[in-house]
Design a protein around this motif. Structure first.
Motif, PDB file in Angstrom:
ATOM      1  N   HIS A  15      39.245  16.092  51.797  1.00  0.00           N
ATOM      2  CA  HIS A  15      37.858  16.190  52.105  1.00  0.00           C
ATOM      3  C   HIS A  15      37.266  16.907  51.092  1.00  0.00           C
ATOM      4  N   ALA A  16      37.716  17.847  50.373  1.00  0.00           N
ATOM      5  CA  ALA A  16      36.871  18.582  49.214  1.00  0.00           C
ATOM      6  C   ALA A  16      36.546  17.277  48.399  1.00  0.00           C
ATOM      7  N   ALA A  17      37.587  16.540  48.064  1.00  0.00           N
ATOM      8  CA  ALA A  17      37.277  15.517  47.019  1.00  0.00           C
ATOM      9  C   ALA A  17      36.096  14.463  47.507  1.00  0.00           C
ATOM     10  N   LYS A  18      36.151  14.084  48.814  1.00  0.00           N
ATOM     11  CA  LYS A  18      35.166  13.176  49.052  1.00  0.00           C
ATOM     12  C   LYS A  18      33.696  13.840  49.188  1.00  0.00           C
ATOM     13  N   LEU A  19      33.628  15.136  49.639  1.00  0.00           N
ATOM     14  CA  LEU A  19      32.427  15.791  49.693  1.00  0.00           C
ATOM     15  C   LEU A  19      31.738  16.101  48.125  1.00  0.00           C
ATOM     16  N   ILE A  20      32.821  16.280  47.130  1.00  0.00           N
ATOM     17  CA  ILE A  20      32.521  16.751  45.733  1.00  0.00           C
ATOM     18  C   ILE A  20      31.784  15.221  45.102  1.00  0.00           C
ATOM     19  N   GLU A  21      32.574  14.262  45.623  1.00  0.00           N
ATOM     20  CA  GLU A  21      32.016  13.012  45.148  1.00  0.00           C
ATOM     21  C   GLU A  21      30.588  12.606  45.507  1.00  0.00           C
ATOM     22  N   ARG A  22      30.223  13.085  46.680  1.00  0.00           N
ATOM     23  CA  ARG A  22      29.090  12.939  47.244  1.00  0.00           C
ATOM     24  C   ARG A  22      27.958  13.993  46.767  1.00  0.00           C
ATOM     25  N   HIS A  23      28.440  14.845  45.724  1.00  0.00           N
ATOM     26  CA  HIS A  23      27.654  15.855  44.974  1.00  0.00           C
ATOM     27  C   HIS A  23      27.246  16.924  45.874  1.00  0.00           C
ATOM     28  N   ALA A  24      28.023  17.365  47.077  1.00  0.00           N
ATOM     29  CA  ALA A  24      28.033  18.455  47.739  1.00  0.00           C
ATOM     30  C   ALA A  24      28.388  19.626  46.936  1.00  0.00           C
ATOM     31  N   LYS A  25      27.988  20.787  47.022  1.00  0.00           N
ATOM     32  CA  LYS A  25      28.557  22.068  46.607  1.00  0.00           C
ATOM     33  C   LYS A  25      29.642  22.457  47.361  1.00  0.00           C
ATOM     34  N   GLY A  47      40.419  24.053  36.563  1.00  0.00           N
ATOM     35  CA  GLY A  47      39.036  23.907  37.078  1.00  0.00           C
ATOM     36  C   GLY A  47      38.783  23.001  38.200  1.00  0.00           C
ATOM     37  N   GLY A  48      39.371  22.186  38.737  1.00  0.00           N
ATOM     38  CA  GLY A  48      39.507  21.243  39.375  1.00  0.00           C
ATOM     39  C   GLY A  48      40.823  20.364  39.519  1.00  0.00           C
ATOM     40  N   PHE A  49      40.611  19.259  40.095  1.00  0.00           N
ATOM     41  CA  PHE A  49      41.909  18.365  40.540  1.00  0.00           C
ATOM     42  C   PHE A  49      41.478  16.837  40.200  1.00  0.00           C
ATOM     43  N   ASN A  50      42.708  16.159  39.929  1.00  0.00           N
ATOM     44  CA  ASN A  50      42.359  14.595  39.749  1.00  0.00           C
ATOM     45  C   ASN A  50      42.449  13.972  41.057  1.00  0.00           C
ATOM     46  N   VAL A  51      42.025  12.916  41.279  1.00  0.00           N
ATOM     47  CA  VAL A  51      41.807  12.092  42.732  1.00  0.00           C
ATOM     48  C   VAL A  51      42.152  10.641  42.265  1.00  0.00           C
ATOM     49  N   LEU A  52      42.701  10.204  43.198  1.00  0.00           N
ATOM     50  CA  LEU A  52      43.162   8.418  43.317  1.00  0.00           C
ATOM     51  C   LEU A  52      42.588   8.138  44.694  1.00  0.00           C
ATOM     52  N   ARG A  60      39.407   6.570  40.345  1.00  0.00           N
ATOM     53  CA  ARG A  60      39.728   7.658  39.845  1.00  0.00           C
ATOM     54  C   ARG A  60      39.009   8.459  39.239  1.00  0.00           C
ATOM     55  N   PHE A  61      39.045   9.799  39.555  1.00  0.00           N
ATOM     56  CA  PHE A  61      38.050  10.775  39.330  1.00  0.00           C
ATOM     57  C   PHE A  61      38.427  11.999  39.283  1.00  0.00           C
ATOM     58  N   PHE A  62      37.840  13.231  38.511  1.00  0.00           N
ATOM     59  CA  PHE A  62      38.141  14.477  38.620  1.00  0.00           C
ATOM     60  C   PHE A  62      37.107  15.233  39.318  1.00  0.00           C
ATOM     61  N   ALA A  63      37.634  16.039  40.436  1.00  0.00           N
ATOM     62  CA  ALA A  63      36.781  16.879  41.246  1.00  0.00           C
ATOM     63  C   ALA A  63      36.661  18.103  40.915  1.00  0.00           C
ATOM     64  N   LYS A  64      35.495  18.655  40.603  1.00  0.00           N
ATOM     65  CA  LYS A  64      35.334  20.017  39.941  1.00  0.00           C
ATOM     66  C   LYS A  64      34.635  20.916  41.302  1.00  0.00           C
ATOM     67  N   PRO A  65      35.294  21.752  41.823  1.00  0.00           N
ATOM     68  CA  PRO A  65      34.441  22.456  42.853  1.00  0.00           C
ATOM     69  C   PRO A  65      33.738  23.484  42.261  1.00  0.00           C
ATOM     70  N   GLU A  66      32.756  24.134  43.005  1.00  0.00           N
ATOM     71  CA  GLU A  66      32.147  25.468  42.452  1.00  0.00           C
ATOM     72  C   GLU A  66      32.986  26.662  42.034  1.00  0.00           C
ATOM     73  N   PHE A  67      34.168  26.667  42.899  1.00  0.00           N
ATOM     74  CA  PHE A  67      35.152  28.039  42.567  1.00  0.00           C
ATOM     75  C   PHE A  67      36.581  27.471  43.442  1.00  0.00           C
ATOM     76  N   ILE A  68      37.471  28.069  42.957  1.00  0.00           N
ATOM     77  CA  ILE A  68      38.823  28.042  43.680  1.00  0.00           C
ATOM     78  C   ILE A  68      39.379  29.519  43.646  1.00  0.00           C
ATOM     79  N   THR A  69      39.323  29.935  44.890  1.00  0.00           N
ATOM     80  CA  THR A  69      39.757  31.303  45.074  1.00  0.00           C
ATOM     81  C   THR A  69      40.661  31.668  46.083  1.00  0.00           C
ATOM     82  N   ARG A  70      40.961  32.929  46.102  1.00  0.00           N
ATOM     83  CA  ARG A  70      41.607  33.577  47.381  1.00  0.00           C
ATOM     84  C   ARG A  70      40.767  34.952  47.895  1.00  0.00           C
TER      85      ARG A  70
END
Length: 361
Positions: A15-25, A47-52, A60-70
């Motif tokens: 779901h992160a991948a699909k939201l990032i694809e739609r340019h959501a932050k 800084g992100g992850f690959n998507v198929l 295929r695309f590379f999804a780059k979130p605003e941050f990846i954290t604990r």
């Protein structure tokens, strides 16, 4: 809107991948220490992850979130929407973690829900909205710690909202983020009982336990488990499920018709044909009976269902038998671990009116 995905497992990453694809932050918060730890570390490094995405012809695309954290505070304060995509068994832990940082006006989404909103309300005393989904908008999984593989799109995705008076408002938000999320259930109880995992996951494992243990990992539940006689058990559970739903003003809905509604664009297709098509496309597994199909869906789903049935005075003997047999298979008292309606409402004795008030407001 800023969105934080809580839970970096299969569903969260899809779901992160699909939201990032739609340019959501989108920000990612990992709450567990072991599951998908290698993939999480790789994401942090790159800084992100690959998507198929098979739902878009293998895009295929590379999804780059605003941050990846604990960092819980960072993740929660960033968000307008908090999408909790951990297992439902983690709801209590997640509610405690995020509660100090939640602010008025946020939307907290539980995917799936199993009425977990009532747990979050125990810890969060802010003016927030809750939404529960009976299943995910997309299916997929992390493959070999290398990429996120999106495999299936549900043409229709229904959600519920607490309080129910905010349903139209929340549906308006999600229909813009996910094209298929334009539908609603009456309340969070209806969403919980329509969660398909509550029924097919435990039944699929219970009637295939010896095959799972003998196969050495070469078991495909949806392809193998649901023979004609096992489907009879689903129908028997379904009849009792619909009696509980009717007790709370909900329309009865056959499991296979509900699956067709979620999974198939063309509603003229036969429901069993849709189920078989979905089964043939499903992933391999599980490889062990000690799997979330039992350890999560029995106490969180079936246990909740039977407790509501008792309050409503409805026969839940099929579900009760599932709990008994699953407990025996796992040598664990799953009833003692169950998410009951009494636990959710923090009351020893619960009435139908108590439940109706809780799921409306």
């Amino acid at each position: 809107m800023n969105i934080t995905i809580i839970g970096c497992g299969n569903a969260g990453m899809v779901h992160a991948a699909k939201l990032i694809e739609r340019h959501a932050k989108v920000g990612l918060l990992k709450t567990s220490t072991t599951a998908q730890a290698e993939f999480f570390n790789t994401m942090c490094e790159t800084g992100g992850f690959n998507v198929l995405d098979e739902t878009q012809h293998g895009k295929r695309f590379f999804a780059k979130p605003e941050f990846i954290t604990r960092d819980v505070e960072k993740a929660v304060t960033f968000a307008d929407i908090l999408m909790v995509m951990t297992t439902t068994a983690q709801h209590e832990q997640v509610a405690r973690l995020i509660a100090p940082f939640v602010r008025d006006g946020q939307l907290i989404v539980l995917i799936p829900g199993y009425m977990g909103s009532l747990i979050f309300k125990k810890y969060i005393h802010k003016n927030v909205l809750f939404s529960e989904w009976e299943t995910t908008a997309y299916n997929g999984r992390i493959v070999d710690q290398l990429y996120v593989h999106i495999t299936f799109y549900n043409p229709r995705n229904a959600i519920s909202v607490l309080p129910t008076e905010a349903t139209r408002q929340v549906l308006s938000i999600f229909s813009k983020l996910f094209d298929n999320t334009r539908y609603s259930r009456r309340h969070i109880l209806e969403s919980a009982i329509h969660n398909p995992n509550m029924m097919v996951h435990p039944i699929g494992i219970l009637f295939s336990a010896s095959r799972i243990e003998h196969s050495g990992g070469e078991f495909w539940m949806y392809k193998e488990a649901f023979t004609e006689s096992v489907i009879h058990v689903i129908h028997a559970f379904d009849k009792q499920k619909n009696e509980v739903l009717k007790s709370f003003g909900c329309e009865p809905l056959n499991y296979f018709d509900a699956a067709k509604w979620r999974n198939e664009e063309d509603l003229s297709v036969d429901a069993m044909e849709v189920f078989r098509s979905f089964s043939n496309a499903a992933n391999k597994g599980p490889s062990s009976i000690r799997h979330r199909y039992l350890t999560e869906d029995v106490p969180m789903g079936v246990g909740l269902f039977t407790s509501i049935g008792r309050v409503a005075g409805v026969d839940t003997s099929i579900a009760d038998a599932i709990i008994t047999l699953a407990s025996a298979l796992l040598e664990t008292d799953l009833r003692a671990e169950a998410r009951t309606i009494e636990y959710l409402l923090q009351k020893e004795s619960v009435s139908i009116l108590d439940i109706e008030k809780a799921i409306e407001k």
